[in-house]
Enzyme design. Structure first.
Site, PDB file in Angstrom:
ATOM      1  N   ARG B  23     101.189  49.118 -36.386  1.00  0.00           N
ATOM      2  CA  ARG B  23     100.188  48.281 -37.061  1.00  0.00           C
ATOM      3  C   ARG B  23     100.676  47.862 -38.447  1.00  0.00           C
ATOM      4  NH1 ARG B  23      96.242  52.246 -35.763  1.00  0.00           N
ATOM      5  NH2 ARG B  23      95.889  51.737 -33.587  1.00  0.00           N
ATOM      6  N   CYS B  46      92.368  67.645 -22.891  1.00  0.00           N
ATOM      7  CA  CYS B  46      91.049  68.289 -22.868  1.00  0.00           C
ATOM      8  C   CYS B  46      90.277  67.925 -21.607  1.00  0.00           C
ATOM      9  CB  CYS B  46      90.217  67.858 -24.067  1.00  0.00           C
ATOM     10  SG  CYS B  46      91.189  67.598 -25.538  1.00  0.00           S
ATOM     11  N   VAL B  83     114.301  65.815 -25.474  1.00  0.00           N
ATOM     12  CA  VAL B  83     115.158  66.032 -26.640  1.00  0.00           C
ATOM     13  C   VAL B  83     115.627  67.480 -26.619  1.00  0.00           C
ATOM     14  CG1 VAL B  83     115.218  66.125 -29.162  1.00  0.00           C
ATOM     15  CG2 VAL B  83     114.087  64.217 -27.999  1.00  0.00           C
TER      16      VAL B  83
END
Lengths: 457, 457
Positions: B23, B46, B83
């Site tokens: 943004r 969740c 990674v």
């Protein structure tokens, strides 16, 4: 011989004060006399619309504590007894037993004024016709229900569109009436800004309620029996078998005014933080008959709500009982359920902010009450006002469904703590999918407000 | 040529950071590369128990934004790419494409570590058997659902009784399993004090879940196929066709540890208020892999919750994008829905208060979520801790039904503002019969706490 406290009014404030004073002082130490004009005591006036609508029974269910229960605690409660005069200098009140007509003076060491509020009745032709009802007391509710049972017609008009008016319109729908609501303002619920009020109007219209805005009532038409038959405005006439007045209330302070006690701009009694009437060591007042400090704008307001009335009573009872407690003021929180909508507000509306000379940004967001994917997630709209430059929260308005309304408490506490919208973005609020999106809707609004302040400063 | 930010982890923190950075900076200004080991991105972990329980679909419903949506915003998102090394001095990370096996280094100007947390697996015999599942990622959820579909047996054992364990026990009941929960503590949900946890146990037992407290798992029995067949404790053995581990999680910081980055007592990365890794100008970390400041106790804690992860991501993205934002800390708020109960907590438990060396009073009250006379009014229990003498609010725990849980936000904001319980009594909270008794249950507790402090000081 102990002291005597006289309490005028046996609803929330009066009886909370009596109970708290009795907790602190025995009957030997403190004589507690309570005068109440009506038939009932310690009731939830807020429950009247649900009684009328048939969702709760009444009046017994609405009474938190009966006269007998109070009397069992050595409180001398005199129902149907109206105080007609307060003699401040002579430390006595004059009361009249409405059943027997007996009129007598009672002396006091301490006085509590908890006379509540009176529904506003417009000074218009026909305003005192039969089948026109306010709904401030249980007696009012009882009278309305009797009218609703007696009338064969099915046309009801509600005049005014505040909380009570809107709740009553819905209650009358539940009772099978055709309901028209006539409102002076453009949109219902002027405690919200109009851009939020429009959501209420649409929900009411969706329930079949005819909502007439920008309408000034000019008269009430009556028939030969003195019963109301129509509500007349400049533009039209609305047939009515029963009329409910939801024009708000004014402090019932005629007694206090006659006694020379200090009143504010709204006609409410003026008190200090301990709810003592200003300038009077031994007189307290609380509930719907006083003005309260709006901690957001810093000005006095008249906010007749049961929650304040109960707090006032508690504080007054502590003072009367020799303890110390204070009421710091309000931030203007209110919540209501109307037509399946939960409607809540706290703090300042746009007009309040302007009146207070504050520059502000206003943002509105759409979010959901639960995580979008969780069953029952429903849309909710949050409007937030924040002070320009400083970012201090000024007010929040919420319209939504299940789970939306009580979120106003987040803003109510934040207002009390004078938080900025940036601080609100960082708040650690409860999150789980059945309760909230991962950003609570109030925080979504706060984030947008932060953005608006950054752009405008 | 612009800068490059490398983000490790594409869940809440990583992708919120990527989105916010994008943004603020165009693709020409900032190259954003995100490595994610799993198949999914930006999902609600969740929501996994509700997916398993069949209340929501998944995994698509749980994904807030798909990989394609992120890529359309010029975010170079590399799924199934792990990674394996961070070279801090060399400003590069080494990654391996799990599909192709390709292994390569990628340089960065800025690095964001959002590696999340790993379910704790006990170092016990059989702990790596088949049909034993953690439920931290969507991949985990998918694997569990496949096991549940494949198994013909109907015996499930949940080990551990935190939020996830309790939610999973309920989800397994919904899927038709017989569920046993084996818990080291005396009562479920050690995020509550045991006197509140007992309410959860009773509700779970009411749903038919067998709850075994004070039980230490010593082994997992397996069959010749390497599949789990039972959970073994010192006292007993619980047959299991599937085992769900709800033993909590630990920060996934092996990479960070190997890179020499600073870790705290819980193994989480240590950051400053802007979520920069301490001592590292150009490395940020957030979400489940960091430790956060508990603003109530003043100490660091590991609190893996989506709500913090999202905030961290937002703040990191601002920092990466050249803006300024901070995360002041948490007060420890959590809310959960288990077995028709709403369970919420914020601030300190009794053991936390003791550990922090604080003297406190503790009160517990029973109230109702709505006015007692209003339909649907349900009991709720509120426990409140306040500091002795000062009266500062220290913590609140709530167990109740519909409308109880999100009331924790009142206390969360009050804790943030460091309010006393006396100030809480005066709060102007939303009141109307469908929403609350005239004194909100949280205020009823605050009143009782004020009384306790007055007596004890």
């Amino acid at each position: 011989m102990g002291e005597r406290v006289v309490i005028i009014g046996a609803d929330a404030t009066g009886m909370a004060a009596a109970s708290q004073a009795r907790r602190l002082k025995s009957a030997a130490e403190l004589d507690i006399v309570v005068f109440e004009r009506g038939h009932f005591t310690s009731y939830s006036a807020c429950g009247i619309p649900y009684w009328v609508g048939g969702e709760v029974g009444g009046p017994d269910e609405l009474i938190a504590r009966t006269a007998a229960e109070h009397r069992a605690r050595d409180i001398d409660l005199r129902l149907r007894t109206e105080v007609s005069e307060i003699d401040v200098a002579g430390q006595r009140v004059r009361a009249r037993d409405l059943e027997s007509g007996q009129d007598y003076w009672t002396e006091f060491d301490k006085l509590v004024i908890a006379t509540g509020a009176t529904p506003i009745r417009p000074a218009l032709p026909g305003a005192d016709a039969a089948r026109m009802h306010g709904v401030q007391t249980l007696d009012d509710g009882q009278a309305l229900i009797e009218t609703l049972r007696a009338t064969e017609g099915r046309q009801a008009v509600v005049v005014g569109a505040g909380y009570i008016g809107v709740e009553m319109a819905e209650a009358l729908i539940h009772r099978g009436f055709q309901v028209t609501m006539v409102n002076r303002g453009a949109e219902p619920m002027s405690t919200l800004d109009p851009d939020m009020g429009v959501l209420i109007r649409k929900a009411m219209q969706g329930m079949g309620i005819q909502v007439i805005g920008n309408a000034e009532v000019t008269a009430f038409r009556t028939d030969v029996r003195g019963q109301v038959t129509a509500v007349v405005t400049a533009e039209a006439e609305y047939p009515a078998d029963v009329v409910v007045l939801g024009l708000g209330v004014r402090p019932a302070t005629d007694l206090a005014r006659a006694a020379g006690l200090p009143l504010g701009a709204y006609g409410g009694l003026l008190t200090d933080l301990a709810m003592r009437v200003r300038g009077h060591e031994n007189i307290w007042a609380g509930g719907d008959c006083v003005e309260v400090l709006d901690m957001v704008s810093g000005s006095l307001r008249h906010i007749p709500l049961g929650t304040h009335a109960n707090k006032h009573g508690q504080i007054i009872g502590s003072g009367v009982g020799g303890d110390y407690a204070t009421f710091p003021g309000v931030v203007g929180t209110a919540v209501s359920k109307v037509c399946d909508l939960e409607v809540a507000r706290t703090g300042l509306r746009e007009r309040d902010a302007r009146a207070a000379g504050l520059q502000y940004v206003s943002v509105t967001v759409e979010s959901t009450s639960r995580s979008g994917y969780y069953p029952g997630a429903a849309p909710m709209t949050v409007k937030m006002l924040a002070e320009r430059r400083s970012g201090r929260l000024l007010g929040v308005q919420i319209v939504g469904r299940e789970g939306a309304g009580k979120r106003i408490d987040i803003a109510a506490v934040a207002l009390t703590a004078r938080m900025t919208v940036e601080q609100m973005v960082a708040l650690d609020l409860g999150y789980a999918p059945p309760f909230s999106p991962v950003w609570d809707p109030v925080q979504v609004a706060a984030r947008k407000a932060v953005g608006a302040i950054r752009r405008q400063t």
